[in-house]
Structure formats: C-alpha cells, structure tokens
Design an enzyme around this catalytic site. Structure first.
Site, PDB file in Angstrom:
ATOM      1  N   GLU A 171      10.825  -1.898  11.400  1.00 47.62           N
ATOM      2  CA  GLU A 171      12.209  -1.570  11.162  1.00 47.62           C
ATOM      3  C   GLU A 171      12.529  -0.066  10.567  1.00 47.62           C
ATOM      4  O   GLU A 171      13.491   0.651  10.789  1.00 47.62           O
ATOM      5  CB  GLU A 171      13.208  -2.700  10.643  1.00 47.62           C
ATOM      6  CG  GLU A 171      14.749  -2.468  10.452  1.00 47.62           C
ATOM      7  CD  GLU A 171      15.475  -2.471  11.918  1.00 47.62           C
ATOM      8  OE1 GLU A 171      15.840  -1.401  12.160  1.00 47.62           O
ATOM      9  OE2 GLU A 171      15.273  -3.597  12.499  1.00 47.62           O
ATOM     10  N   LYS A 196      10.711   9.072  16.279  1.00 45.41           N
ATOM     11  CA  LYS A 196      11.777   8.148  16.306  1.00 45.41           C
ATOM     12  C   LYS A 196      12.237   7.858  17.581  1.00 45.41           C
ATOM     13  O   LYS A 196      12.453   6.694  18.192  1.00 45.41           O
ATOM     14  CB  LYS A 196      12.708   8.339  15.361  1.00 45.41           C
ATOM     15  CG  LYS A 196      12.338   8.394  13.910  1.00 45.41           C
ATOM     16  CD  LYS A 196      13.478   9.119  13.033  1.00 45.41           C
ATOM     17  CE  LYS A 196      12.935   9.280  11.651  1.00 45.41           C
ATOM     18  NZ  LYS A 196      14.025   9.908  11.032  1.00 45.41           N
ATOM     19  N   GLY A 222       5.221   5.257  -3.445  1.00 46.90           N
ATOM     20  CA  GLY A 222       6.285   6.204  -3.889  1.00 46.90           C
ATOM     21  C   GLY A 222       7.530   5.802  -3.968  1.00 46.90           C
ATOM     22  O   GLY A 222       7.857   4.599  -4.255  1.00 46.90           O
ATOM     23  N   ILE A 261      19.428   1.586   8.700  1.00 46.01           N
ATOM     24  CA  ILE A 261      20.096   1.077   9.991  1.00 46.01           C
ATOM     25  C   ILE A 261      19.609   0.251  10.689  1.00 46.01           C
ATOM     26  O   ILE A 261      18.176   0.216  11.075  1.00 46.01           O
ATOM     27  CB  ILE A 261      20.499   2.327  10.461  1.00 46.01           C
ATOM     28  CG1 ILE A 261      21.116   3.412   9.959  1.00 46.01           C
ATOM     29  CG2 ILE A 261      21.473   1.785  11.806  1.00 46.01           C
ATOM     30  CD1 ILE A 261      21.485   4.624  10.571  1.00 46.01           C
ATOM     31  N   ALA A 275       0.821  -1.342  -0.204  1.00 42.72           N
ATOM     32  CA  ALA A 275      -0.123   0.006  -0.073  1.00 42.72           C
ATOM     33  C   ALA A 275       0.910   1.367  -0.113  1.00 42.72           C
ATOM     34  O   ALA A 275       1.701   1.461   0.976  1.00 42.72           O
ATOM     35  CB  ALA A 275      -0.931   0.101   1.261  1.00 42.72           C
ATOM     36  N   GLY A 294      16.070  18.466  -2.822  1.00 43.65           N
ATOM     37  CA  GLY A 294      15.085  17.269  -2.362  1.00 43.65           C
ATOM     38  C   GLY A 294      15.374  16.756  -1.341  1.00 43.65           C
ATOM     39  O   GLY A 294      15.072  15.686  -0.520  1.00 43.65           O
ATOM     40  N   LYS A 313       6.774   6.040  10.989  1.00 44.97           N
ATOM     41  CA  LYS A 313       7.204   6.194  12.449  1.00 44.97           C
ATOM     42  C   LYS A 313       6.067   7.091  13.091  1.00 44.97           C
ATOM     43  O   LYS A 313       5.904   6.941  14.325  1.00 44.97           O
ATOM     44  CB  LYS A 313       8.740   6.987  12.562  1.00 44.97           C
ATOM     45  CG  LYS A 313       8.531   8.447  12.233  1.00 44.97           C
ATOM     46  CD  LYS A 313       8.599   8.931  10.854  1.00 44.97           C
ATOM     47  CE  LYS A 313       9.755   8.497  10.159  1.00 44.97           C
ATOM     48  NZ  LYS A 313       9.811   9.051   8.784  1.00 44.97           N
ATOM     49  N   VAL A 332      12.486   3.821  11.825  1.00 36.89           N
ATOM     50  CA  VAL A 332      13.719   4.472  12.540  1.00 36.89           C
ATOM     51  C   VAL A 332      14.923   4.386  11.801  1.00 36.89           C
ATOM     52  O   VAL A 332      15.298   3.121  11.583  1.00 36.89           O
ATOM     53  CB  VAL A 332      13.663   4.019  14.035  1.00 36.89           C
ATOM     54  CG1 VAL A 332      15.032   4.717  14.806  1.00 36.89           C
ATOM     55  CG2 VAL A 332      12.397   4.220  14.684  1.00 36.89           C
TER      56      VAL A 332
END
Length: 434
Positions: A131, A207, A13, A138, A10, A189, A107, A134
C-alpha cells in the site's frame, strides 16, 4: 485476544522510525482494530550507532538483514530499504520463500519484480502487501483492489509525484522558472540531491505501472510506460497555460484501448494541461491524487499526502493490520494466473487537443511556415498566443490545437525540425480530457 503479530523492520529511515512511533503511540487502538497486538521484534539498518530519535532498546538488532527472512520469532518482514534490486529484492524473495508475509513501500521493486513476488507469495500461501508504494498515505491500493473490485475500470490517472507537483504549483504561484524552484525544493527537502527519478517521471512511472495492473487485471508492465518529465517547462508555459484556462501538472495515465477489436494497454507519464474545471487542476504542493473511472462507481478520486514519514508509515501499518486480520488475498486483486498479458497500445492514433510552444526567430514568414506545416499534417489551431520580441530577437508562440491524432503533431514537428526559424526544441503537452 489472539497472539501478537510479530514483525521485523529492515530500514530505519524516516518511514521506518515513523512505523515504530505509530505502533508505539497507537498500540492499543491498532490491537483492537486488528484483533491482536502488532509487535516489533527485530530491526536492522546500515548504521547501528546513528541517533534516529526513537528508542530501539526494546528490539533485537540484527546485523545481517537476511536473518530476518528465517528467524523463527518473526511473522512479517517490513522492507523500507529501497532499490529495485539488490538487498531489498533478495530479502523479499527469501522472506516469501520461507512462508512469511512481506510488506514494502518499495515502488521500484514492485514495478520491476511484482509479478514474480506475487506468484511466490501465492505459492507459499502468504501475503505480499505494498500500500505504501503508491501515493504514500492514500489508501488507493486497497480502494482499487477491494472497494472498486466489482467495477470494470478502463482508465486510471493522476498526480503521482509530490516533488513535481510542488515544483509546478510553486512555479505557478511565484512565476519562477524550473531551475530556480528545483533549487528551492532541494533546500527545503522536497527534492533529492539527485532529483532525476522524480523530475524525469520515473518515480511516477513505477507507480502508474502498479496502478494499471490493479485496475485492469493485467500483468504489470513497467517497460511499457512512456515517461517524460518536467525539466523543459518554462515559467512562460505556466503563464500561457493560465491565459488559456489550464494548469500544468505531471500526469500518469493508463487506460485500456479497445480500438481494432482487441484490448491493448496504454501507459504514459507526461506534463499535461489540465482544464480548470477538472479536480486535478486544484491539487497543489506535494499532494498526490488518483482518479479511477469505474463502469458502475463512476469517477473515484483518491487524494492526500503522497509522501512523508507519517503518511507512509500509516500505509505500512494498514497493511500489517490486514495481515493480522488474515485479509491477505492476491497482491494484484486476482490470482497471478488470471492476470492478462495485454499488448501495448501505440500512441500515434490517439486523438485530443495539444499545447505546442515554440521559441522562434521573430521575422517575417515564421508563423506562415508553422501553420503550413500544421495544415499539411491535417492539424488546425484553436487558440494562439505570441509574445513580444525578446532582446535576443526571439519570440514565443504558444498554441492549442483542435482535437486531432498525435501522428499529426509528430508530422508537424518532423517537418519543422530542419527550420532555421526554430530556436530550440518545441514543447508539446497534451490536454487532459475532462
């Protein structure tokens, strides 16, 4: 090999299309590591006709996003729509209620509604994974939840917003003021047309609330995060910090305060002066970095790309691999019923060094007025820099205090607030302890 893990996307982008590209390009490797193939079954977005640079013909297009929560041929829904409420939250609730796993990079939604969604996932014996919410690519969520699971972590902090770090490190490099660098970041950007969530510290606060819950085994408390951004930082602040041996970074910090015999949680996002000896002083550009301090592991540093289509897509697919392996577990490291509801710690008693910058009228007695206010508050100066008088008759005074309670800073500024010597609001930044 087991039957495929069937997923629906869903949101298409940059991150959504990145997930498609990653799964297509690394499908064989992912299947070997997951123990089964991961296949995209259905997709949805607002505009079906938009050219996204990927071939969607192999996937079923769904106009009503809500259908993904109940489709019989879908095991996992991946939400990349965004927003703390609205369609994203509805999709999360319906997906988990129907016993399907849910993966998100959202987040804001996790910071506001993570506790509710985690309980729902546990009640249905399914997975809630975030995952990618945040620090982009990483693996800090997994690192804290699994890698540091045996440790007591009392402090977690770091650079949690790439936009702010890009702006601050560019100001540092180019000697430019905030507004000039922000305009450039928007043109390239790196910053949104409306950058408020980033530059006012809200994104980092989302976060931080998630990291604190994972680190401390506490209920998530976004409302308890004090947030202050970087709008008021001047090029002069960057220069003075450098002269004093520091760099300015937007730091999100959460820690357990054990004073007064009870554990309390302190959470704050604010620009800080970071000593050059600290690894966070050397994190530049749009990079993120998170430090967690475990009682057996010591200092753990997670650093890497905090945003972008490819790193964030990598984190999303890592969650899918975990689900394929049936490594689901509680969303916040332990069952929701075991998470502690910690009271919020006040900041007034916190002790540390502080940077204070004031723009003042350059006239006799100004410095004496400032030092008298500090003396009365019990605050002393470690170092001080005063610039030459500007054309408008103002001067900049920048100082670093000796370690003292934050209440002393508050009292000093309250005393000076009515003064006609001050030209504008003072800038206060705490110094990150090494």
């Amino acid at each position: 090999m087991s039957s495929p893990l069937r997923i629906a996307l869903a949101g298409l982008g940059t991150v959504g299309t990145g997930v498609i590209q990653l799964i297509e390009e690394n499908s064989a490797l992912i299947a070997r590591r997951a123990g089964r193939p991961i296949e995209i079954v259905a997709v949805t977005a607002r505009d079906r006709s938009k050219n996204r640079g990927v071939d969607l013909s192999a996937y079923r297009w769904v106009d009503d996003m809500g259908e993904l929560a109940t489709a019989s041929d879908i095991d996992v829904v991946v939400e990349l729509v965004g927003g703390s409420d609205g369609p994203a939250l509805t999709l999360a609730r319906e997906t988990l209620s129907n016993g399907r796993s849910f993966v998100t990079a959202n987040k804001a939604m996790i910071a506001h509604h993570g506790a509710e969604l985690a309980k729902l996932a546990e009640s249905k014996n399914t997975a809630l994974k975030f995952e990618a919410a945040v620090a982009g690519g990483i693996p800090v969520i997994q690192g804290l939840r699994d890698g540091a699971a045996a440790n007591r972590i009392d402090r977690v902090y770091g650079i949690l917003n790439g936009t702010c770090n890009f702006i601050l490190s560019t100001m540092e490099k180019e000697g430019l003021d905030f507004t000039d660098v922000l305009s450039d970041a928007q043109a390239k950007g790196f910053a949104e047309a409306d950058p408020s969530f980033d530059i006012d510290g809200i994104d980092a606060a989302h976060k931080l609330a998630i990291l604190a819950s994972l680190s401390f085994g506490s209920e998530i408390d976004f409302g308890g995060v004090e947030a202050r951004g970087i709008r008021k930082i001047l090029a002069a602040d960057i220069a003075q910090a450098k002269a004093l041996g520091y760099r300015i970074r937007l730091i999100g910090l959460a820690e357990i305060d054990g004073e007064n015999g009870a554990s309390e949680i302190f959470q704050r996002v604010q620009p800080c002066l970071v000593p050059l000896a600290h690894p966070l002083a050397h994190v530049t550009g749009a990079t993120n970095a998170v430090v967690a301090e475990g009682n057996f592991s010591g200092r753990l540093l997670f650093q890497g790309a905090g945003a972008g289509d490819r790193p964030t897509a990598s984190a999303v697919v890592a969650d899918l691999v975990d689900i394929a392996r049936k490594e689901t577990g509680p969303a916040f490291s332990m069952p929701s019923s075991e998470l502690e509801k910690l009271p919020r710690a006040a900041s007034a008693h916190r002790v540390g060094k502080t940077y204070i910058r004031m723009i003042v009228a350059d006239r006799v007695g100004v410095l004496a007025e400032i030092t008298a206010a500090m003396r009365d508050a019990g605050l002393s100066i470690e170092s001080l820099i005063q610039t030459e008088t500007s054309d408008d008759g103002s001067a900049l005074i920048a100082m670093v205090t000796h370690a003292g309670p934050e209440q002393a800073i508050n009292d000093t500024l309250k005393t000076l607030a009515p003064s006609e010597s001050l030209m504008g609001e003072p800038m206060v930044m705490h110094i990150l302890g090494e």
